[in-house]
Design an enzyme around this catalytic site. Structure first.
Site, short mmCIF file in Angstrom:
data_model
loop_
_atom_site.label_atom_id
_atom_site.label_comp_id
_atom_site.label_asym_id
_atom_site.label_seq_id
_atom_site.Cartn_x
_atom_site.Cartn_y
_atom_site.Cartn_z
CB ALA A 185 -0.88 -0.03 1.25
N GLY A 198 0.62 -5.22 0.63
CA GLY A 198 -0.55 -5.20 -0.24
C GLY A 198 -0.21 -5.74 -1.63
CD GLU A 220 -2.62 -7.83 2.32
OE1 GLU A 220 -2.27 -6.66 2.09
OE2 GLU A 220 -3.32 -8.17 3.29
CD GLU A 225 1.65 -6.01 5.10
OE1 GLU A 225 2.57 -6.85 5.22
OE2 GLU A 225 0.82 -6.03 4.17
N1 T1G Z 1 4.64 3.45 0.10
C1 T1G Z 1 5.12 4.68 -0.24
N2 T1G Z 1 6.41 4.94 -0.56
C2 T1G Z 1 7.26 3.90 -0.53
C3 T1G Z 1 6.85 2.59 -0.18
C4 T1G Z 1 5.48 2.39 0.13
N3 T1G Z 1 4.99 1.17 0.45
N4 T1G Z 1 7.94 1.78 -0.24
C5 T1G Z 1 8.97 2.55 -0.60
N5 T1G Z 1 8.58 3.83 -0.79
C6 T1G Z 1 9.41 4.96 -1.21
C7 T1G Z 1 10.51 5.24 -0.22
O1 T1G Z 1 10.05 6.11 0.79
C8 T1G Z 1 11.54 5.90 -1.11
O2 T1G Z 1 11.10 7.23 -1.33
C9 T1G Z 1 11.39 5.15 -2.42
O3 T1G Z 1 10.07 4.57 -2.40
C10 T1G Z 1 12.41 4.05 -2.58
O4 T1G Z 1 12.31 3.26 -1.40
C11 T1G Z 1 -2.85 -3.07 3.18
C12 T1G Z 1 -1.23 -1.90 4.87
C13 T1G Z 1 10.18 -1.84 -1.72
C14 T1G Z 1 12.12 -3.05 -0.66
O5 T1G Z 1 6.36 -2.14 3.90
O6 T1G Z 1 10.55 -2.25 1.87
O7 T1G Z 1 0.81 -2.86 2.23
O8 T1G Z 1 13.15 8.38 -0.41
O9 T1G Z 1 14.67 3.70 -0.63
O10 T1G Z 1 15.93 0.33 -1.04
O11 T1G Z 1 -1.73 -4.96 3.88
O12 T1G Z 1 11.08 0.48 -0.21
O13 T1G Z 1 12.91 7.93 -2.89
O14 T1G Z 1 11.43 9.64 -1.77
O15 T1G Z 1 13.31 1.79 0.34
O16 T1G Z 1 15.01 -0.12 -3.40
C15 T1G Z 1 3.84 -2.76 3.00
C16 T1G Z 1 8.14 -0.87 2.12
C17 T1G Z 1 3.14 -1.44 3.10
C18 T1G Z 1 7.38 -2.15 1.77
C19 T1G Z 1 12.48 -0.99 -2.03
N6 T1G Z 1 5.02 -2.64 2.17
N7 T1G Z 1 9.17 -0.59 1.15
O17 T1G Z 1 13.68 -0.71 -1.35
O18 T1G Z 1 14.10 1.70 -2.07
S1 T1G Z 1 1.75 -1.51 4.19
C20 T1G Z 1 6.22 -2.31 2.72
C21 T1G Z 1 10.34 -1.30 1.16
C22 T1G Z 1 0.63 -2.52 3.36
C23 T1G Z 1 -1.52 -3.71 3.27
C24 T1G Z 1 -0.57 -3.00 4.15
C25 T1G Z 1 11.39 -0.81 0.19
C26 T1G Z 1 11.52 -1.71 -1.07
P1 T1G Z 1 12.23 8.38 -1.63
P2 T1G Z 1 13.67 2.62 -0.83
P3 T1G Z 1 14.78 0.28 -2.00
#
Ligand code: T1G
Length: 666
Positions: free
Chosen positions: A62, A101, A104, A124
């Protein structure tokens, strides 16, 4: 720009998501998915559907930036239900990281095909959340209870090859032919008969749930999300799917509305923000660091070296005395061998790392290094002497870094003819373990030197934060504001155990006195047992130096487990009596106000003086350098939750001057 497009190739529709940088499920992606799938389902000519993503990764979750804001676009679950209810086979084509997500979404597709390098997970829990779109109910039905419980509660991704073995992925694609292989797979499935539905049985042994709780009790102390994740998995083992979804929704909203998730989401962005240097061009050319020199083979020098060796960067390590050099190199090898015994490295890797370590007794051997980090005795004279020598030995353009934990980098830089190449790289002990790196920017430090040090920090797996030159930089400067009041509280009648317990109950790994025992009470002691001006003097005079000789504020057994010490308490009592302060009951709340609030106050002063770029950087320092509980979001985030007014009132009640900016906030 269209976030989602629909293409059709002889009967197979391909829905492509394109929402850089990680294809997060922002509202316009959900809208695009809804529109594309509606169109594909309505089109008679389309017999199967592939969902894939452009860019570096499948949907990575998400859009965390949308949390806490008024909802926009279609509800995520309704989009997922539409996909899952499709009468036409739907194939998720996965590359990069299908997370949260994203996974999912892949789970509501009927089949999943992935490239071998892909990873799939539900992280998450690391955001203080749980998979809130059916993940905790669908995963156990696809991979069984054990794998689902482990994935949800620990949040670690699974490589595609393992995911295929677990049944999470149905087929592996060629690394370079995902689109074609997915389309071919979809075509195959047109005549494959009934598709798997959400009503699959939940298989596996629920005992794993208690086993995970027992195995992770220490790590999860104070955290809510891991237990909520496991509660949802447990619910899946006994509730029909729809009931399970409702249970999951309730648990998700509880976490989403709580302070822990807000804190952990804050830290997700704070950690990434810390890497950015305000005012610097993003594409500033960095200096090329191919070879590193480390001066000092003690605990710090050895630990620092290990960070570079583990990333294949050769290190020349210099000591003055052969015996110390041999010991230092021996400790590095032993640490690697210990890690190898735990499966973290193969023996070949250990030999490889040791093979690019060059021990030396001469600073002259650092002449061809691109970065030199000194980790010598914490004395300005010694450091000035070393930097003076480096100035004559090192090649032009070499970065000269000090690992000092509080000394003035500008003063050190002034002992060279190249202050623009001098910087602080303050590692935290043990340097091969602790993730924090304070990169201390001197008055004259060149921008590319700063940017290179920050990038190198990230490359060796550290969380690097820019700090300004002041006593103790960010972390130790705030730490010192806690020590004095903690000692004063002993004089007023509190015990070390009571004060430490307030801190460990708060979520810190240890309290002020446990930390002093670990560091050593005799650090900086004047060594005159007849001169007793402080409680530390009194303890040192009695030969109580801390963990190192198994007695300090506490007594320690051979496993370094501490227990309150009658002798230490009587020494403290005796010293306390000389201060003729009345002994009184001291509340835990007063201990919080007098040892934690001053740290928040110091954080505001650090920002006022421009010694940190932003408040969230200070939070990053404390979480990655001192083990501040991430579910509280760091001192500055926590201070906001406490309330500036409440903090200012308490500080002034205890005679502590509140920072102007903190008062202004109040
Ligand atoms: N939402 C918004 N921005 C995100 C994002 C996300 N999920 N993931 C990364 N970014 C932005 C991050 O802030 C950065 O921004 C850029 O993308 C590159 O990220 C309903 C509720 C995917 C492994 O927890 O683990 O789904 O600094 O530096 O090292 O069940 O990002 O460039 O402006 O980390 O290549 C669940 C979180 C969400 C994954 C990539 N998903 N992201 O790593 O790049 S909750 C996560 C990561 C959810 C549902 C629930 C990593 C990555 P900027 P980065 P990276």
């Amino acid at each position: 720009m269209q976030s989602v497009t629909l293409q059709t190739h002889n009967g197979v529709a391909v829905v492509v998501v394109n929402n850089p940088p990680v294809n997060a499920l922002s509202w316009h992606v959900r809208q695009g998915l809804q529109d594309s799938f509606s169109a594909a389902l309505a089109d008679e000519a389309i017999k199967a559907i592939v969902l894939r993503c452009d860019g570096t990764t499948f949907i990575a979750g998400a859009d965390i930036t949308e949390f806490g804001k008024p909802p926009q676009g279609p509800d995520f679950n309704s989009v997922l239900n539409m996909i899952e209810a499709s009468a036409k086979p739907v194939v998720a084509a996965i590359h990069g990281t299908a997370l949260g997500g994203g996974l999912e979404t892949a789970l509501v597709c009927h089949y999943r095909i992935a490239v071998p390098s892909a990873k799939l997970g539900v992280p998450e829990v690391k955001l203080g959340l749980l998979p809130g779109a059916g993940g905790t109910q669908r995963l156990p039905r696809v991979v069984g209870i054990e794998a689902a419980a482990t994935m949800c509660s620990l949040g670690e991704p699974v490589p595609a090859v393992k995911a295929e073995a677990m049944g999470l992925v149905d087929r592996l694609a060629g690394e370079e032919s995902l689109a074609e292989d997915a389309a071919a797979y979809a075509r195959e499935l047109i005549s494959a008969g009934p598709r798997p539905t959400r009503e699959r049985p939940v298989t596996g042994d629920a005992a794993v749930i208690e086993q995970l709780k027992t195995a992770n009790a220490r790590k999860w102390k104070g955290f809510e999300a891991p237990y909520a994740n496991l509660a949802c998995i447990e619910a899946a083992t006994r509730l029909p799917f729809e009931e399970g979804l409702k249970f999951e929704r309730t648990e998700f909203l509880k976490l989403m509305g709580g302070s822990q998730s807000a804190a952990q989401r804050h830290m997700f962005f704070a950690e990434r923000q810390a890497a950015k240097i305000d005012g610097l061009a993003k594409d500033l050319p960095l200096r090329n660091v191919k070879k590193v020199g480390v001066i000092g083979a003690g605990t710090m020098g050895g630990g620092i070296s290990m960070n570079f060796l583990a990333k294949g960067i050769p290190v020349t390590i210099v000591e003055m005395v052969q015996e110390n050099l041999d010991r230092g190199v021996g400790v590095i090898r032993k640490n690697y061998e210990t890690s190898a015994a735990k499966g973290r490295f193969t023996t070949e890797q250990v030999e490889g790392m040791m093979g690019i370590l060059t021990p030396s007794l001469s600073l002259d051997d650092l002449a061809d290094c691109d970065l030199i980090i000194e980790a010598v005795y914490e004395s300005m004279d010694v450091k000035k002497d070393v930097f003076g020598k480096l100035d004559t030995i090192c090649k032009p353009g070499a970065i000269l870094a000090s690992n000092t934990s509080y000394l003035n980098i500008d003063e050190i830089a002034a002992s060279t003819s190249r202050p623009q190449d001098v910087i602080g790289m303050h590692f935290f002990s043990p340097a091969n373990v602790m993730k924090l790196l304070e990169v201390v920017r001197g008055e004259k430090t060149a921008d590319d030197v700063l940017a290179t040090a920050m990038a190198l920090g990230k490359k060796i797996g550290k969380v690097a934060v820019v700090a300004g030159v002041c006593h103790g930089f960010i972390g130790n400067r705030m730490l010192s504001t806690r020590q004095a009041p903690a000692m004063q509280l002993l004089l007023e009648g509190a015990t070390p155990a009571q004060i430490d317990k307030v801190h460990t109950d708060f979520g810190m790994p240890m309290g002020p006195f446990q930390m002093s025992d670990l560091a050593g009470l005799d650090i900086g002691w004047h060594r005159d047992p007849s001169r007793i001006e402080t409680i530390r003097d009194a303890l040192c005079a009695a030969g109580r130096f801390g963990q190192k000789n198994r007695k300090g504020f506490y007594d320690y057994d051979e496993k370094r487990v501490g227990t309150p010490s009658e002798e230490a308490l009587s020494i403290i009592e005796e010293f306390r009596a000389t201060s003729n302060l009345p002994k009184r009951e001291i509340s835990d709340q007063e201990i919080v106000e007098r040892t934690l609030y001053p740290m928040v106050n110091e954080g505001y002063k650090i920002l006022e003086e421009g010694k940190a770029q932003r408040a969230s950087d200070i939070d990053v320092v404390w979480i990655y350098g001192y083990g501040w509980p991430i579910y509280r979001g760091g001192p500055m985030f926590w201070g906001d939750l406490e309330g500036a007014g409440k903090i200012v009132e308490a500080l002034e009640r205890h005679g502590v001057k509140a920072a102007d900016s903190l008062k202004a906030k109040a």
